[in-house]
Enzyme design. Sequence first.
Site, PDB file in Angstrom:
ATOM      1  N   GLU A 156      44.988  25.206  50.549  1.00  0.00           N
ATOM      2  CA  GLU A 156      44.938  25.813  49.222  1.00  0.00           C
ATOM      3  C   GLU A 156      46.290  25.559  48.590  1.00  0.00           C
ATOM      4  OE1 GLU A 156      46.110  27.910  46.418  1.00  0.00           O
ATOM      5  OE2 GLU A 156      46.083  29.583  47.826  1.00  0.00           O
TER       6      GLU A 156
ATOM      7  N   CYS B  92      49.420  30.446  42.047  1.00  0.00           N
ATOM      8  CA  CYS B  92      48.716  29.173  41.899  1.00  0.00           C
ATOM      9  C   CYS B  92      47.508  29.293  40.987  1.00  0.00           C
ATOM     10  CB  CYS B  92      48.285  28.651  43.269  1.00  0.00           C
ATOM     11  SG  CYS B  92      47.347  29.879  44.228  1.00  0.00           S
TER      12      CYS B  92
END
Length: 230
Positions: A4, A38
């Site tokens: 990720e 993010c």
Amino acid sequence: MTLELGGKGPNIILPDADLDSAIPTVVSVGFLNSGQACIAGTRVLAPRSRLPEILERLKAAVAVIKVGESTDSAVKIGPMVSRKQWDRVQSYIRVGLEEGAELLVGGEGRPAGLERGWFVQPTMFVGTNDMRIAREEIFGPVLCVIPYRDEDEAIAIANDTAYGLQAYVESADVAHAHRVAERLESGRVVINGAPHAPLAPFGGFKQSGIGREYGRYGLEAHLEVRAILG
């Protein structure tokens, strides 16, 4: 293995959006975790037909965000994690100015009254999608508003990125928002600030990673499939 990675999430404000609810959502997801997230929606795509009103409302909302120590319950944005990250964010603010982006609020340096600590002024530019501040993950409280002409252009701009982790759509018509969401190259799309869903898969397209977390998708990443034939 699952990865990720980074993101540069678009937040598309559709022309039919209710700005009374959309603007707080845009600000909230844009400055999530002081911008050090993010999944932050840092590219705000705004329709030209409503651009003056959207910019006015965003500017007013960003200008009153309180920055400071987390011990103050009124604070919405805390410090960057380190001096290195503070320097990085400051360098991107300078890049935005050098590239010709229009600075609407914020800018270089610490907020007034905070002479110490790695605090960044909540900053918002109006720019284009080819600018570095729109293409690279800044990881700080910096938004780039990008005007668009029509829905097809909004989707093209949203997808014109190396990343594809989490996108956002703001619309008064949820069915319309779903149709737009289906065209976005993103592992997750959040409509009108929907809450986190821990059983829904989470992970990125493109350079935002491989594999998925949460729910059965997250479990499957740790399993091996066996076939017995005959």
